[in-house]
Design an enzyme around this catalytic site. Structure first.
Site, PDB file in Angstrom:
ATOM      1  CB  SER A 156      43.701  40.999  52.315  1.00  0.00           C
ATOM      2  OG  SER A 156      44.247  40.196  51.662  1.00  0.00           O
ATOM      3  CG  HIS A 184      43.961  44.702  55.034  1.00  0.00           C
ATOM      4  ND1 HIS A 184      42.596  44.980  54.698  1.00  0.00           N
ATOM      5  CD2 HIS A 184      44.478  43.872  53.839  1.00  0.00           C
ATOM      6  CE1 HIS A 184      42.462  44.465  53.337  1.00  0.00           C
ATOM      7  NE2 HIS A 184      43.604  44.230  52.874  1.00  0.00           N
ATOM      8  CE  LYS A 216      42.867  47.168  50.633  1.00  0.00           C
ATOM      9  NZ  LYS A 216      44.024  46.411  50.142  1.00  0.00           N
TER      10      LYS A 216
HETATM   11  C1  LIG Z   1      44.596  45.910  48.785  1.00  0.00           C
HETATM   12  C2  LIG Z   1      45.734  45.616  49.058  1.00  0.00           C
HETATM   13  C3  LIG Z   1      46.917  46.033  48.243  1.00  0.00           C
HETATM   14  C4  LIG Z   1      46.762  46.688  47.168  1.00  0.00           C
HETATM   15  O1  LIG Z   1      46.467  48.187  47.522  1.00  0.00           O
HETATM   16  P1  LIG Z   1      45.731  48.889  46.356  1.00  0.00           P
HETATM   17  O2  LIG Z   1      45.797  50.403  46.845  1.00  0.00           O
HETATM   18  O3  LIG Z   1      44.291  48.455  46.302  1.00  0.00           O
HETATM   19  O4  LIG Z   1      46.260  48.516  45.093  1.00  0.00           O
HETATM   20  C5  LIG Z   1      48.140  45.477  48.577  1.00  0.00           C
HETATM   21  N1  LIG Z   1      48.201  44.812  49.628  1.00  0.00           N
HETATM   22  C6  LIG Z   1      47.393  44.323  50.377  1.00  0.00           C
HETATM   23  C7  LIG Z   1      47.665  43.380  51.670  1.00  0.00           C
HETATM   24  C8  LIG Z   1      46.095  44.646  49.941  1.00  0.00           C
HETATM   25  O5  LIG Z   1      45.209  44.044  50.812  1.00  0.00           O
END
Ligand SMILES: *Cc1c(COP(=O)(O)O)cnc(C)c1O
Length: 366
Positions: A156, A184, A216
């Protein structure tokens, strides 16, 4: 310096800090699905999944997710954070071993801590180091206990990704399960379904569990864990973050469902995103700026936290919302601007950002 939640106003600044990579959070087709679900089912789910919080819509989404990820079964969690914490707590326990990339997402780290398993970290993307760790652990393993390799697929904060072919080969050799976090990669990688990096490498079958988020690139909210039915059933019965939390609202489930359909049937957003990535790489190179990426995440390392924050603020003054990321989110000395691209960015916006970057970044060679 205290952290603050800065207000983002889309009318004043162009967002280069979000994770809405395909621009789906503003897609009229997702909005219509959410609105229809509100009209039909109301605003809240009213209870946890094991009580009355599971509807036909939820079951439908889970079926679609399993097909999307080429797995036997899938389970929706309320967020990626809750999925990672719950699945590691629910499936892994004392006596088991966890092998983690040093830059794994904080939710995986917290899940590892909560599991009570022995865990060890290997250098970022360094599969030789992972193999050394696996070798070290061999004589110490107790019978009846399992080992898991745990990694983000796309990272990320660095925008790089793991060679899943090599990683799954190691897992086979050392008899380890594999858990990947596709937060991602979902919607972005994968030649046919855009389901993530496992599909891109053609190794979906060799990965024990794939988790990912709908928050995302899918433009909504919530997360999934996909894998064999026996593990999904275990999670339903054991993952505390799944059991003891109210289910997602129907509107969220409905827009997630629409997004999972759209990323498979309409490649136009993904094509635009990858065009933007190529254009941005070219513009950076032409401007002599030393930043590059093979994903929508461009890490621009500034070093000191104060520099990253200062440059981020100056970009905001210029009309571009870019976040400075500092320790402990990233290792000390690697504070950075994290620039993220979306399918909805226009070429002139990319050009504007690169020219603003040239103006505000303190680079010796410039
Ligand atoms: C954003 C993210 C999460 C958490 O997801 P949310 O739905 O925002 O709680 C978990 N793992 C990674 C790699 C992330 O980037």
């Amino acid at each position: 310096m205290l952290r603050q939640c800065r207000i983002f106003d889309p009318d004043e600044r162009i967002n280069f800090a979000g994770n809405d990579y395909l621009g789906l959070s503003e897609d009229p087709r997702l909005k219509a699905a959410a609105i229809e679900a509100v009209e039909r089912y109301g605003t809240g789910s009213g209870s946890a999944r094991l009580v009355s919080g599971t509807q036909a819509l939820t079951a439908h989404l889970e079926e679609k997710l399993a097909a999307f990820k080429s797995t036997e079964s899938a389970l929706v969690f309320n967020s990626g954070y809750q999925a990672n914490v719950g699945l590691l707590q629910g499936l892994v326990g004392p006596g088991d071993w966890l092998f983690c990339d040093r830059l794994n997402h904080a939710s995986l780290v917290d899940g590892c801590l909560l599991s009570g398993a022995r865990w060890t970290r290997y250098r970022h993307l360094d599969l030789n180091h992972l193999e050394a760790r696996l070798k070290d652990a061999r004589p110490k393993r107790q019978p009846g206990h399992v080992q898991w390799i745990v990694t983000d697929s796309v990272f990320s904060m660095d925008g790089d990704y793991v060679d899943l072919k090599a990683l799954t080969a190691l897992a086979r050799q050392y008899d380890a399960f594999v858990l990947i976090d596709e937060a991602h990669a979902t919607g972005i990688f994968g030649p046919e379904k855009s389901s993530g990096l496992a599909e891109q490498y053609g190794v979906s079958r060799e990965i024990t569990l794939q988790m990912g988020t709908m928050s995302k690139a899918l433009g909504g909210f919530g997360a999934y864990v996909a894998g064999p039915k026996v593990l999904i059933d275990t999670l339903i019965n054991r993952a505390r973050s799944f059991i003891y939390s109210t289910a997602l609202p129907p509107s969220v489930i409905a827009s997630d469902l629409k997004a999972v359909e759209l990323v498979q049937s309409d490649p136009s957003m993904k094509t635009r995103l990858w065009q933007n990535i190529e254009t941005f790489r070219q513009l950076l190179q032409e401007a002599g700026l030393p930043f590059d990426s093979q994903t929508p995440i461009f890490p621009c390392i500034m070093g000191e936290a104060s520099t990253a924050v200062d440059v981020g603020n100056r970009l905001k003054d210029a009309g571009y919302f870019v976040q400075g990321i500092r320790p402990p989110t990233v290792p000390a000395g690697t504070a950075r601007l994290r620039i993220t691209l979306s399918a909805s960015h226009q070429r002139h916006e990319l050009e504007g950002l690169v020219s603003a970057l040239r103006d505000v970044i303190p680079i010796q060679s410039q």
